[in-house]
Design a protein around this motif. Structure first.
Motif, PDB file in Angstrom:
ATOM      1  N   VAL A   2      11.932 139.259  -4.575  1.00 24.77           N
ATOM      2  CA  VAL A   2      10.560 138.904  -4.214  1.00 24.77           C
ATOM      3  C   VAL A   2      10.629 138.007  -2.992  1.00 24.77           C
ATOM      4  O   VAL A   2      11.402 137.054  -2.961  1.00 24.77           O
ATOM      5  CB  VAL A   2       9.870 138.147  -5.361  1.00 24.77           C
ATOM      6  N   ARG A   6       5.274 135.809  -1.078  1.00 23.87           N
ATOM      7  CA  ARG A   6       4.668 136.314  -2.307  1.00 23.87           C
ATOM      8  C   ARG A   6       4.764 135.280  -3.422  1.00 23.87           C
ATOM      9  O   ARG A   6       3.817 135.014  -4.135  1.00 23.87           O
ATOM     10  CB  ARG A   6       5.374 137.580  -2.754  1.00 23.87           C
ATOM     11  N   LEU A  10       1.695 133.476  -5.312  1.00 27.19           N
ATOM     12  CA  LEU A  10       1.575 133.489  -6.771  1.00 27.19           C
ATOM     13  C   LEU A  10       1.453 132.081  -7.324  1.00 27.19           C
ATOM     14  O   LEU A  10       0.590 131.773  -8.143  1.00 27.19           O
ATOM     15  CB  LEU A  10       2.829 134.138  -7.371  1.00 27.19           C
ATOM     16  N   ALA A  13      -1.924 130.593  -6.413  1.00 27.99           N
ATOM     17  CA  ALA A  13      -3.014 131.119  -7.226  1.00 27.99           C
ATOM     18  C   ALA A  13      -2.959 130.540  -8.631  1.00 27.99           C
ATOM     19  O   ALA A  13      -3.965 130.124  -9.203  1.00 27.99           O
ATOM     20  CB  ALA A  13      -2.927 132.638  -7.284  1.00 27.99           C
ATOM     21  N   GLY A  14      -1.757 130.510  -9.170  1.00 25.23           N
ATOM     22  CA  GLY A  14      -1.576 129.997 -10.520  1.00 25.23           C
ATOM     23  C   GLY A  14      -2.018 128.548 -10.636  1.00 25.23           C
ATOM     24  O   GLY A  14      -2.755 128.189 -11.555  1.00 25.23           O
ATOM     25  N   LEU A  17      -5.829 128.109 -10.493  1.00 27.23           N
ATOM     26  CA  LEU A  17      -6.482 128.473 -11.747  1.00 27.23           C
ATOM     27  C   LEU A  17      -6.231 127.441 -12.832  1.00 27.23           C
ATOM     28  O   LEU A  17      -7.107 127.105 -13.614  1.00 27.23           O
ATOM     29  CB  LEU A  17      -5.985 129.843 -12.207  1.00 27.23           C
TER      30      LEU A  17
ATOM     31  N   LEU B  25       9.729 147.519  -7.165  1.00 31.10           N
ATOM     32  CA  LEU B  25       9.616 146.068  -7.115  1.00 31.10           C
ATOM     33  C   LEU B  25       8.172 145.632  -6.869  1.00 31.10           C
ATOM     34  O   LEU B  25       7.649 144.736  -7.540  1.00 31.10           O
ATOM     35  CB  LEU B  25      10.529 145.544  -6.001  1.00 31.10           C
ATOM     36  N   SER B  26       7.526 146.309  -5.909  1.00 31.29           N
ATOM     37  CA  SER B  26       6.161 145.860  -5.587  1.00 31.29           C
ATOM     38  C   SER B  26       5.212 146.143  -6.743  1.00 31.29           C
ATOM     39  O   SER B  26       4.309 145.356  -7.015  1.00 31.29           O
ATOM     40  CB  SER B  26       5.667 146.497  -4.290  1.00 31.29           C
ATOM     41  N   VAL B  29       5.829 143.338  -9.204  1.00 32.88           N
ATOM     42  CA  VAL B  29       5.237 142.079  -8.758  1.00 32.88           C
ATOM     43  C   VAL B  29       3.717 142.110  -8.937  1.00 32.88           C
ATOM     44  O   VAL B  29       3.106 141.156  -9.428  1.00 32.88           O
ATOM     45  CB  VAL B  29       5.605 141.799  -7.285  1.00 32.88           C
ATOM     46  N   SER B  33       1.661 139.533 -11.243  1.00 32.93           N
ATOM     47  CA  SER B  33       0.643 138.623 -10.718  1.00 32.93           C
ATOM     48  C   SER B  33      -0.706 138.898 -11.379  1.00 32.93           C
ATOM     49  O   SER B  33      -1.459 137.975 -11.688  1.00 32.93           O
ATOM     50  CB  SER B  33       0.552 138.749  -9.196  1.00 32.93           C
ATOM     51  N   ALA B  36      -0.590 137.318 -14.770  1.00 35.01           N
ATOM     52  CA  ALA B  36      -0.683 135.859 -14.694  1.00 35.01           C
ATOM     53  C   ALA B  36      -2.118 135.424 -14.441  1.00 35.01           C
ATOM     54  O   ALA B  36      -2.661 134.567 -15.143  1.00 35.01           O
ATOM     55  CB  ALA B  36       0.236 135.343 -13.589  1.00 35.01           C
ATOM     56  N   ILE B  37      -2.740 136.049 -13.443  1.00 38.27           N
ATOM     57  CA  ILE B  37      -4.113 135.653 -13.103  1.00 38.27           C
ATOM     58  C   ILE B  37      -5.064 135.996 -14.238  1.00 38.27           C
ATOM     59  O   ILE B  37      -5.939 135.202 -14.593  1.00 38.27           O
ATOM     60  CB  ILE B  37      -4.541 136.341 -11.786  1.00 38.27           C
TER      61      ILE B  37
END
Lengths: 286, 281
Positions: A2, A6, A10, A13-14, A17, B25-26, B29, B33, B36-37
């Motif tokens: 990653v 990115r 992440l 954003a986390g 929130l 991979l993308s 990811v 994400s 998570a959100i």
């Protein structure tokens, strides 16, 4: 792998929130009304301490309010509101009026008022969402029509079945049409009684269903060539107006007590005679 | 057809493998994400102090079930109105746009009238047009007054015809004047030029914004309910008033989104195709 941006995004954003959820306001638990709570200005928990905030819709109609001014004490509901305030120990100066749309009044959020007086009919379904006080007025629904309408002079509910009837949205008047008349033509629904009256005058509907005091007011003061066709029979428990309060409001008990006293003292009867005197004598539809 | 099987070089294989890995991979990811959100949002909403009450008054399955048939009946009215009004507004918009782009001084009054129409009806709030047509016009008590639904539909067609006319006009004016000159030099009349050369290109170019306006119209047709007819939102409002519970609105909202999805998907497709054509792809 990653890539770093990115990961950063992440993480950002986390954390945002998390921050938001961490900052969610904790509302204080509502004070539980105790059975022996005194119902007076000093001990009542109102929106503004020492003031009683009363809501109604805008515009407010005759004969419930006069000149769309709730604070003048004129009109049946304005008079009732001030009588309740007085019973709870609030002088006229301590009463603050606010305008709240019907939809907002029954929403689950925090209420902008201590109680709302706006011809709210008490039903069990509605009690799940809000508190009602004891009833302060027993109401009947009725049909008005132009003298030239095909339903003018009709005597029974069956005679109305093929008529095109109208009502204001959100009212029990609409339910009276669907439950009692069971019309063959879909009833027309309007945003306000003003729109409905216009449609009646235009001949777009044969009859308009409103509560009886409103029917008397419209036919006597607003539309010259309109008549009351009749009032609907009472089915089941009588329909009654109640003051609307927030669900589990600490004031419900006291406000209901005040209504009970006003009823016992004969004050409510007297106010009815003063503001809604002519409602006797509308023919009953069978 | 060659019978030789294609045999990619080791370098190409390595490239393919790398691309596959990157794709996997993308996706991973993206999934992580989203999860998570989603989790954070769910925690933030359901952890709020008033959540229980909001859930009761906006997401009550029992009330949703009771309200669904009524809301669906109302939605059927929305759909019928949408189809009629969309066709009417597209035709009216096209007509007005053609009138606005007529050439020659003799057509000045027509151009001025068409321009005045688009200015007026794009500026007028739809609610006011609806009130005038559905409660005002019947007051004239003329013979053969159409029913309120037709009058309401007319109000929508007039308002949206104004928006669509401007979209069409933009399309017509975006066709290069050399196209017009070429067509005229081939001996086509002005009418033939418009019909065979200009309008086909113009309409194709502005298809995405046209469809966009149709999606907007889909939400606005419900406003005819102020004149009496019961549409989906009105049906939800009636159900809400009976229970003081807002779930019927959510039901109506979900149905509206479901109704819009095909239309929006078509819009996206058309936009994509147009973009590809523009970039010569």
């Amino acid at each position: 792998m990653v890539s770093t941006p990115r990961l950063l995004a992440l993480a950002a954003a986390g954390s945002v929130l998390l921050a938001v959820s961490a900052c969610a306001p904790e509302s204080a638990p509502a004070p539980q009304p105790t059975a022996s709570a005194a119902c007076d200005k000093e001990s009542l928990v109102t929106r503004t301490p020492g003031k009683l905030t009363i809501a109604t819709d805008e515009p407010a109609y005759q004969p419930w309010f006069v000149d769309d001014k709730p604070d003048n004490g004129e009109g049946f509901e304005s008079a009732v509101a001030y009588a309740v305030a007085e019973k709870l120990g609030y002088s006229r100066a301590d009463v603050v009026w606010t305008r709240v749309k019907f939809e907002t009044a029954v929403a689950p959020g925090p209420k902008e008022f201590d109680f709302d007086i706006n011809q709210f009919s008490i039903t069990d379904e509605r009690k799940r969402a809000v508190d009602f006080s004891a009833p302060y007025y027993l109401v009947r629904q009725s049909v008005i029509a132009l003298k030239s309408s095909p339903i003018a002079g009709k005597k029974s509910l069956a005679d109305l079945r093929d008529a095109k009837l109208g009502a204001q949205v959100g009212t029990t008047s609409y339910q009276a049409i669907t439950d009692l008349v069971k019309p063959t033509v879909e009833p027309q629904v309007y945003n306000s009684n003003d729109d409905a009256k216009k449609a009646l005058q235009n001949g777009q509907i044969d009859g308009l269903v409103v509560d009886l005091p409103t029917a008397f007011y419209i036919t006597s003061a607003e539309i010259d060539d309109a008549v009351i066709v009749g009032q609907f029979p009472q089915v089941g428990s009588p329909e009654a107006f109640g003051l609307l309060l927030d669900k589990d409001s600490p004031l419900t008990g006291c406000v209901s007590g005040a209504i009970g006293q006003l009823s016992g003292d004969g004050v409510l009867k007297q106010l009815e005679q003063q503001w809604l005197a002519q409602v006797a004598g509308a023919p009953e539809l069978t | 057809m060659s019978t030789l099987t294609h045999d990619p070089s080791p370098a190409q294989r390595a490239r393919d493998a790398y691309r596959r890995r990157q794709t996997v991979l993308s996706v991973l990811v993206a999934a992580a994400s989203t999860a998570a959100i989603g989790t954070l949002l769910a925690v933030a909403v359901t952890g709020a102090p008033g959540w229980d009450r909001v859930r009761e008054s906006f997401l009550d399955p029992e009330i949703a079930r009771d309200a669904l048939p009524r809301v669906l009946t109302g939605l059927w009215l929305n759909v019928r109105l949408l189809v009629c009004c969309a066709i009417g507004a597209l035709l009216l918009g096209l007509l007005i746009a053609v009138l606005r782009t007529l050439r020659g001084p003799v057509f000045f009054p027509i151009r001025a009238l068409a321009a005045g129409y688009t200015y007026t009806f794009r500026g007028l709030p739809l609610i006011i047009v609806l009130y005038v047509l559905t409660l005002g016009v019947p007051g004239l008590r003329l013979q053969g007054m159409p029913p309120v639904l037709v009058l309401g539909g007319l109000a929508l067609v007039l308002t949206y015809g104004g928006y669509l006319a401007e979209v069409f006009r933009a399309g017509i004016e975006s066709v290069h004047s050399s196209q017009l000159a070429a067509a005229r030099s081939l001996g086509l009349t002005y009418r033939q030029t418009m019909r065979h050369v200009v309008l086909p290109q113009a309409v194709r170019r502005v298809a995405p914004p046209l469809l966009n306006d149709v999606v907007a119209l889909q939400k606005d047709v419900g406003l005819v309910s102020l004149a009496g007819p019961i549409d989906a939102v009105r049906a939800a409002q009636i159900a809400t008033a009976q229970t003081f519970n807002y779930t019927p609105y959510i039901v109506a909202g979900v149905l509206f989104v479901l109704l819009a999805i095909p239309l929006i998907a078509v819009t996206d497709q058309v936009t994509l195709r147009a973009a590809r054509r523009q970039s010569g792809g």
